[in-house]
Design a protein around this motif. Sequence first.
Motif, PDB file in Angstrom:
ATOM      1  N   MET A   1       9.887  -4.321  -1.262  1.00  0.00           N
ATOM      2  CA  MET A   1       8.425  -4.312  -1.127  1.00  0.00           C
ATOM      3  C   MET A   1       7.974  -5.636  -0.506  1.00  0.00           C
ATOM      4  O   MET A   1       8.196  -6.697  -1.074  1.00  0.00           O
ATOM      5  CB  MET A   1       7.763  -4.139  -2.492  1.00  0.00           C
ATOM      6  N   GLU A   2       7.331  -5.538   0.689  1.00  0.00           N
ATOM      7  CA  GLU A   2       6.924  -6.741   1.412  1.00  0.00           C
ATOM      8  C   GLU A   2       5.849  -7.510   0.631  1.00  0.00           C
ATOM      9  O   GLU A   2       4.955  -6.909   0.035  1.00  0.00           O
ATOM     10  CB  GLU A   2       6.370  -6.345   2.784  1.00  0.00           C
ATOM     11  N   GLY A   3       5.968  -8.812   0.663  1.00  0.00           N
ATOM     12  CA  GLY A   3       4.938  -9.668   0.028  1.00  0.00           C
ATOM     13  C   GLY A   3       5.127  -9.859  -1.458  1.00  0.00           C
ATOM     14  O   GLY A   3       4.502 -10.736  -2.055  1.00  0.00           O
TER      15      GLY A   3
ATOM     16  N   VAL B   1       3.011 -11.650  -5.045  1.00  0.00           N
ATOM     17  CA  VAL B   1       1.936 -12.463  -4.456  1.00  0.00           C
ATOM     18  C   VAL B   1       1.118 -11.617  -3.471  1.00  0.00           C
ATOM     19  O   VAL B   1      -0.103 -11.743  -3.383  1.00  0.00           O
ATOM     20  CB  VAL B   1       2.522 -13.721  -3.757  1.00  0.00           C
ATOM     21  N   GLY B   2       1.771 -10.739  -2.757  1.00  0.00           N
ATOM     22  CA  GLY B   2       1.078  -9.902  -1.773  1.00  0.00           C
ATOM     23  C   GLY B   2       0.581  -8.578  -2.346  1.00  0.00           C
ATOM     24  O   GLY B   2      -0.001  -7.773  -1.616  1.00  0.00           O
ATOM     25  N   TRP B   3       0.821  -8.351  -3.641  1.00  0.00           N
ATOM     26  CA  TRP B   3       0.399  -7.089  -4.280  1.00  0.00           C
ATOM     27  C   TRP B   3      -1.116  -7.144  -4.506  1.00  0.00           C
ATOM     28  O   TRP B   3      -1.593  -7.973  -5.283  1.00  0.00           O
ATOM     29  CB  TRP B   3       1.162  -6.937  -5.608  1.00  0.00           C
ATOM     30  N   PRO B   4      -1.890  -6.271  -3.835  1.00  0.00           N
ATOM     31  CA  PRO B   4      -3.340  -6.430  -3.914  1.00  0.00           C
ATOM     32  C   PRO B   4      -3.988  -5.686  -5.083  1.00  0.00           C
ATOM     33  O   PRO B   4      -5.202  -5.728  -5.240  1.00  0.00           O
ATOM     34  CB  PRO B   4      -3.822  -5.839  -2.582  1.00  0.00           C
ATOM     35  N   TYR B   5      -3.177  -4.998  -5.879  1.00  0.00           N
ATOM     36  CA  TYR B   5      -3.731  -4.227  -7.001  1.00  0.00           C
ATOM     37  C   TYR B   5      -3.520  -5.014  -8.298  1.00  0.00           C
ATOM     38  O   TYR B   5      -2.944  -6.095  -8.292  1.00  0.00           O
ATOM     39  CB  TYR B   5      -3.052  -2.851  -7.074  1.00  0.00           C
ATOM     40  N   ASP B   6      -3.959  -4.415  -9.402  1.00  0.00           N
ATOM     41  CA  ASP B   6      -3.827  -5.101 -10.689  1.00  0.00           C
ATOM     42  C   ASP B   6      -2.355  -5.263 -11.072  1.00  0.00           C
ATOM     43  O   ASP B   6      -1.524  -4.404 -10.773  1.00  0.00           O
ATOM     44  CB  ASP B   6      -4.540  -4.301 -11.785  1.00  0.00           C
ATOM     45  N   LEU B   7      -2.086  -6.358 -11.755  1.00  0.00           N
ATOM     46  CA  LEU B   7      -0.735  -6.603 -12.276  1.00  0.00           C
ATOM     47  C   LEU B   7      -0.785  -6.525 -13.794  1.00  0.00           C
ATOM     48  O   LEU B   7      -1.860  -6.674 -14.396  1.00  0.00           O
ATOM     49  CB  LEU B   7      -0.248  -7.988 -11.847  1.00  0.00           C
ATOM     50  N   HIS B   8       0.362  -6.311 -14.402  1.00  0.00           N
ATOM     51  CA  HIS B   8       0.415  -6.228 -15.865  1.00  0.00           C
ATOM     52  C   HIS B   8       0.892  -7.568 -16.425  1.00  0.00           C
ATOM     53  O   HIS B   8       1.958  -8.062 -16.042  1.00  0.00           O
ATOM     54  CB  HIS B   8       1.369  -5.089 -16.261  1.00  0.00           C
ATOM     55  N   VAL B   9       0.068  -8.171 -17.275  1.00  0.00           N
ATOM     56  CA  VAL B   9       0.484  -9.418 -17.934  1.00  0.00           C
ATOM     57  C   VAL B   9       0.812  -9.065 -19.389  1.00  0.00           C
ATOM     58  O   VAL B   9      -0.084  -8.695 -20.151  1.00  0.00           O
ATOM     59  CB  VAL B   9      -0.653 -10.473 -17.875  1.00  0.00           C
TER      60      VAL B   9
ATOM     61  N   ARG C   1       0.836  -1.207   0.000  1.00  0.00           N
ATOM     62  CA  ARG C   1       0.000   0.000   0.000  1.00  0.00           C
ATOM     63  C   ARG C   1       0.871   1.259   0.000  1.00  0.00           C
ATOM     64  O   ARG C   1       0.622   2.228  -0.714  1.00  0.00           O
ATOM     65  CB  ARG C   1      -0.920  -0.036   1.227  1.00  0.00           C
ATOM     66  N   GLU C   2       1.930   1.211   0.829  1.00  0.00           N
ATOM     67  CA  GLU C   2       2.856   2.341   0.902  1.00  0.00           C
ATOM     68  C   GLU C   2       3.592   2.506  -0.435  1.00  0.00           C
ATOM     69  O   GLU C   2       3.809   3.622  -0.909  1.00  0.00           O
ATOM     70  CB  GLU C   2       3.832   2.103   2.065  1.00  0.00           C
ATOM     71  N   CYS C   3       3.914   1.366  -1.037  1.00  0.00           N
ATOM     72  CA  CYS C   3       4.598   1.407  -2.340  1.00  0.00           C
ATOM     73  C   CYS C   3       3.700   2.100  -3.369  1.00  0.00           C
ATOM     74  O   CYS C   3       4.153   2.975  -4.125  1.00  0.00           O
ATOM     75  CB  CYS C   3       4.928  -0.015  -2.758  1.00  0.00           C
TER      76      CYS C   3
END
Length: 582
Positions: free
Chosen positions: A568-570, A573-581, A487-489
């Motif tokens: 960045m912690e997690g 896998v711990g990133w709760p936002y959208d990822l780019h594929v 979130r901080e990231c």
Amino acid sequence: MKGFIQSSFIELKRIHMSGNLRVLIVGGVACGPKTASRLKRLLPRAEVTLIERGSVISYGACGLPYYVEGMFPQVEMLSETPAGIPRNVPFFEKVKGFKTLTRVEALRINRLPKTVTVKHVDTGVEEDLFYDKLVLATGGQAVKPPFAHEGLQNAWFMRHPHDAESMVREIEKQKLRKAVIVGAGYIGVEMAEALIRRGLEVSVVEARPQVLPQFLDEDMALLAARHLKQKGVHLILGENVVGLEGREGRVTQVQTENSLLPADLVLISVGVCPNDQLARDSGLDCSPRGGILINSNCQTSDSEIYAGGDCVLNHHADPMERSPLYAPMGSTSNKHGRVIANHIAGISTPYKGITGTGICRAFDITIGRTGFTEKQAMELDSQVETAIWAGPDLPHYVPQSKPLIIKVVASRRSRKLLGVQVVGMGDASKRLDISSTALFFGATVDEVADLDLGYAPPYAPPIDPVAAAMHLMVNKLDGLAAGISPRECMRRMSESAPPVLLDVRTPEEYAAMQLPFHVLHIPLGALRERMHELPRDRDILAFCKVSMRGYEAQRILNAAGFDRAFFMEGGLVGWPYDLHVP
Ligand SMILES: Cc1cc2nc3c(=O)[nH]c(=O)nc-3n(C[C@H](O)[C@H](O)[C@H](O)COP(=O)(O)OP(=O)(O)OC[C@H]3O[C@@H](n4cnc5c(N)ncnc54)[C@H](O)[C@@H]3O)c2cc1C
């Protein structure tokens, strides 16, 4: 200890010998029957009477969503013993030895003559029942928002087997297809899954900007919300329901602040409040915000009257937080029943309090919380540290291994564990219960990291996820790990001078999935030779899949004089936002 057991036994014998102790219990679901059953085992000669205004007793309300989803065929199974024997009036009379009066409502407590005025619901006849000890197990009730007026045919609360039974019947009979659930607490989330499994389209409207607002911090709630969306739940967060529209007693649309949702089934699950009116009317101390006040023996302000379960306020097992809290759980209600029966029988087993543990399933993930969330802990102590760990619950080579994300909340001052949240497809329940046990005994994060937990590949990795999460916290508290939450990231990436994102995964991993920002990709194995590509005058934020390599990168850079290196912690896998594929 021996002396205590001996004196308890003498007290038990004394009460037993005196015989004919009259114990009246009001409420027949969890706390009431538990108290009565234990009491009859301790004091077989006591005259125990349980009254319940409904007709069904001793049912597991916790199983209602699973009946709705179709996990088992008959709702009656919720009030059966594991051997399939119905827990009904004759069962309690013959097997447990106490009298149960159903469809009898307690109207008034008359504390001086020690009677309760009751009404037989079917006949309207009133009578006074005597007691030497009275137990209030009157439970809780669903919070009813102003738009939830009586008489709506296709709007439900989910509290009682009748609710689940009629909902399933109507879904089948009326071919109901579009459900709107008001409230994204754990019952709303469990019911969203149940109704999707039944083939309905499900929208969930929640006034707060996240799912499970009483349960999880925002970052962990984002992970849960993403999974719910992937499973087809339409989430509308941060919006109030303002009304239900329809005709002839049937809701057809749910009006929110910004939209009109078509609905042929509405479930209202916006919380539970204590049924404390009976106690309040008889002058027992209650909180102005609701809930009977009890001591650790579950005695009310009248020592002859006990109360337990969803009608009371609890206290936290952590001495840091002594203010009472409302945490209506079946687990606690049963424990209260035992404490009450013990105390009536002369055995003192004071209840130490709760750690606020809760767990629920949402499709393929488990969501759990024990202790304080970061937000709650910050209200009590400004010196709060958090750590988010992600990783597999079993060694990576075990095919059944699944991911878990664990958030640890601890005190920077005392290093005490304050809370743990777990979300993921892996075995979250085990990690939650380890954490809850540690919290109960007031452990520091160093002590939890040192627990001698079982290891064999089918059950856990050599360093269990809960220990690994504590190691991360220990490294942060010791100034070794400079971790930043996802979130901080995210927040830092919107600043005018954002950090340099350093992806240290392999080229194959990098090609498969990326953060939705410009990143520098240097695999960890190449970092020592290529670190000259990194600026020394900017923050560097390293990450990988779960951020073990991200942390290694931070340490390698620190050793080379980069003092603005973080990770960045997690990881992804711990990133709760959208990822780019790509
Ligand atoms: C859908 C759902 C899922 C849940 N899932 C979980 C879970 O997974 N884990 C968990 O720990 N908990 C769960 N719970 C909560 C759990 O069911 C409750 O905490 C538990 O039932 C509380 O038990 P109780 O005996 O205190 O009160 P209740 O279950 O509320 O029973 C109180 C009884 O008292 C009767 N009563 C009240 N006033 C009077 C009166 N004046 N005279 C006569 N009778 C009276 C009421 O009719 C009622 O039957 C869930 C609850 C629901 C609804």
